[in-house]
Design an enzyme around this catalytic site. Sequence first.
Site, PDB file in Angstrom:
ATOM      1  N   GLU A 137      41.088  50.870  39.773  1.00  0.00           N
ATOM      2  CA  GLU A 137      42.000  49.763  39.483  1.00  0.00           C
ATOM      3  C   GLU A 137      42.920  50.144  38.333  1.00  0.00           C
ATOM      4  O   GLU A 137      42.518  50.828  37.385  1.00  0.00           O
ATOM      5  CB  GLU A 137      41.200  48.503  39.133  1.00  0.00           C
ATOM      6  CG  GLU A 137      42.037  47.247  38.948  1.00  0.00           C
ATOM      7  CD  GLU A 137      41.153  46.002  38.848  1.00  0.00           C
ATOM      8  OE1 GLU A 137      40.241  45.852  39.689  1.00  0.00           O
ATOM      9  OE2 GLU A 137      41.366  45.204  37.921  1.00  0.00           O
ATOM     10  N   ASP A 197      45.626  48.059  35.847  1.00  0.00           N
ATOM     11  CA  ASP A 197      45.921  46.658  35.516  1.00  0.00           C
ATOM     12  C   ASP A 197      47.075  46.472  34.543  1.00  0.00           C
ATOM     13  O   ASP A 197      47.149  47.158  33.515  1.00  0.00           O
ATOM     14  CB  ASP A 197      44.713  46.000  34.825  1.00  0.00           C
ATOM     15  CG  ASP A 197      43.533  45.803  35.745  1.00  0.00           C
ATOM     16  OD1 ASP A 197      43.730  45.794  36.963  1.00  0.00           O
ATOM     17  OD2 ASP A 197      42.413  45.655  35.226  1.00  0.00           O
ATOM     18  N   GLU A 223      47.852  42.886  32.640  1.00  0.00           N
ATOM     19  CA  GLU A 223      47.462  41.486  32.458  1.00  0.00           C
ATOM     20  C   GLU A 223      48.239  40.930  31.270  1.00  0.00           C
ATOM     21  O   GLU A 223      48.131  41.442  30.153  1.00  0.00           O
ATOM     22  CB  GLU A 223      45.959  41.349  32.211  1.00  0.00           C
ATOM     23  CG  GLU A 223      45.109  41.639  33.435  1.00  0.00           C
ATOM     24  CD  GLU A 223      43.629  41.438  33.175  1.00  0.00           C
ATOM     25  OE1 GLU A 223      42.980  40.745  33.980  1.00  0.00           O
ATOM     26  OE2 GLU A 223      43.127  41.980  32.160  1.00  0.00           O
ATOM     27  N   ASP A 272      36.498  49.279  30.973  1.00  0.00           N
ATOM     28  CA  ASP A 272      36.309  49.287  29.515  1.00  0.00           C
ATOM     29  C   ASP A 272      37.282  50.227  28.821  1.00  0.00           C
ATOM     30  O   ASP A 272      36.949  50.865  27.808  1.00  0.00           O
ATOM     31  CB  ASP A 272      34.866  49.655  29.147  1.00  0.00           C
ATOM     32  CG  ASP A 272      33.863  48.653  29.685  1.00  0.00           C
ATOM     33  OD1 ASP A 272      34.209  47.457  29.745  1.00  0.00           O
ATOM     34  OD2 ASP A 272      32.744  49.060  30.052  1.00  0.00           O
ATOM     35  N   ARG A 273      38.502  50.319  29.360  1.00  0.00           N
ATOM     36  CA  ARG A 273      39.538  51.164  28.756  1.00  0.00           C
ATOM     37  C   ARG A 273      40.745  50.298  28.373  1.00  0.00           C
ATOM     38  O   ARG A 273      41.891  50.658  28.624  1.00  0.00           O
ATOM     39  CB  ARG A 273      39.954  52.276  29.721  1.00  0.00           C
ATOM     40  CG  ARG A 273      38.835  53.236  30.118  1.00  0.00           C
ATOM     41  CD  ARG A 273      39.391  54.384  30.950  1.00  0.00           C
ATOM     42  NE  ARG A 273      38.351  55.354  31.279  1.00  0.00           N
ATOM     43  CZ  ARG A 273      37.770  55.445  32.473  1.00  0.00           C
ATOM     44  NH1 ARG A 273      38.109  54.595  33.446  1.00  0.00           N
ATOM     45  NH2 ARG A 273      36.853  56.361  32.709  1.00  0.00           N
ATOM     46  N   ASP A 277      38.979  30.550  29.522  1.00  0.00           N
ATOM     47  CA  ASP A 277      37.642  30.830  29.005  1.00  0.00           C
ATOM     48  C   ASP A 277      37.592  32.141  28.218  1.00  0.00           C
ATOM     49  O   ASP A 277      36.595  32.424  27.552  1.00  0.00           O
ATOM     50  CB  ASP A 277      36.621  30.870  30.150  1.00  0.00           C
ATOM     51  CG  ASP A 277      36.953  31.908  31.209  1.00  0.00           C
ATOM     52  OD1 ASP A 277      38.149  32.257  31.365  1.00  0.00           O
ATOM     53  OD2 ASP A 277      36.028  32.364  31.896  1.00  0.00           O
ATOM     54  N   GLY A 284      39.989  34.802  22.615  1.00  0.00           N
ATOM     55  CA  GLY A 284      38.628  34.833  23.127  1.00  0.00           C
ATOM     56  C   GLY A 284      38.167  33.532  23.750  1.00  0.00           C
ATOM     57  O   GLY A 284      36.962  33.276  23.829  1.00  0.00           O
ATOM     58  N   ARG A 321      32.974  50.439  18.912  1.00  0.00           N
ATOM     59  CA  ARG A 321      32.617  50.359  20.324  1.00  0.00           C
ATOM     60  C   ARG A 321      32.301  51.737  20.896  1.00  0.00           C
ATOM     61  O   ARG A 321      31.400  51.895  21.726  1.00  0.00           O
ATOM     62  CB  ARG A 321      33.781  49.726  21.086  1.00  0.00           C
ATOM     63  CG  ARG A 321      33.525  49.418  22.550  1.00  0.00           C
ATOM     64  CD  ARG A 321      34.762  48.750  23.117  1.00  0.00           C
ATOM     65  NE  ARG A 321      34.650  48.445  24.532  1.00  0.00           N
ATOM     66  CZ  ARG A 321      35.676  48.081  25.291  1.00  0.00           C
ATOM     67  NH1 ARG A 321      36.882  47.973  24.756  1.00  0.00           N
ATOM     68  NH2 ARG A 321      35.506  47.828  26.575  1.00  0.00           N
TER      69      ARG A 321
END
Length: 293
Positions: free
Chosen positions: A104, A106, A108, A131-132, A197, A202, A279
């Site tokens: 995928e 993206d 957004e 997670d990138r 949400d 956040g 992270r």
Amino acid sequence: MKGVLVGFVLINLLILASCGAPRKAVDVPFWNNYEPSWSSHHIKYLNGASTAELLLDKSSGTGFQSKRSYLFGHFSMKMKLVGGDSAGVVTAFYLSSTNAEHDEIDFEFLGNRTGQPYILQTNVFTGGKGDREQRIYLWFDPTKDFHSYSVLWNTFQIVIFVDDIPIRVFKNSKDIGVKFPFNQPMKIYSSLWNADDWATRGGLEKIDWAGAPFTASYTSFHVDGCEAVTSQEVQVCNTNGMKWWDQKAFQDLDGPQYKRLQWVRQKFTIYNYCTDRKRYPTLPPECTRDRDL
């Protein structure tokens, strides 16, 4: 003086010809390449479907998808995002395969309270791993006019552009253990939906439905890709090497493009997974190769 000016123009034309910028997008109507994927009654078509408006209200958002699947190519849309108070609203444009370990790419666009800038989040999934995330502010107001958002994807790299300025590159790093999307055809999708949400602070900022219906506009539904569904078509797309996006000029960014990418990193980036040491205590291996730190 005239000779100097002519020489200057010729030099600049040669520079442009040598750059790895994608071919100019072709403006085509919605129905040439796309069809509604859900809540079709929330899509309006204007000017012979050269423009499509997606509507979000309390009852539903909406979305559309490409009629065909592609393995490699250049995919572009011009978009004008929801204006005013858009907190909790997400407008998406992305490529995705459909199996469990999916690939995928993206865009957004995360709405915000009135007066606060939109956030553009990009992500790349390979073999089901994402997670990138990277997040930037744009250098213009994306609600005032149409701007171009595009993806160039070949066997060497994925480049994400805003108005022909590269904001992200993801190189083929299979040799150092990073999966790359090279054998799963993807469809192109877009949607406008309620994501209050998580999308704004956040999930702390919720949609103000007093401003509904929210509208995002699309035009220039450009697709220039290698169509693939069957394994034989996948093989053809992987091996022909004859498409313009396979050529040497598009196997890496050139010097000016890397400078523009650095400009985006230095001036507009607000989050980059490559620099998130909490992270990722160990730097993800693709980050150094992508020159995207």
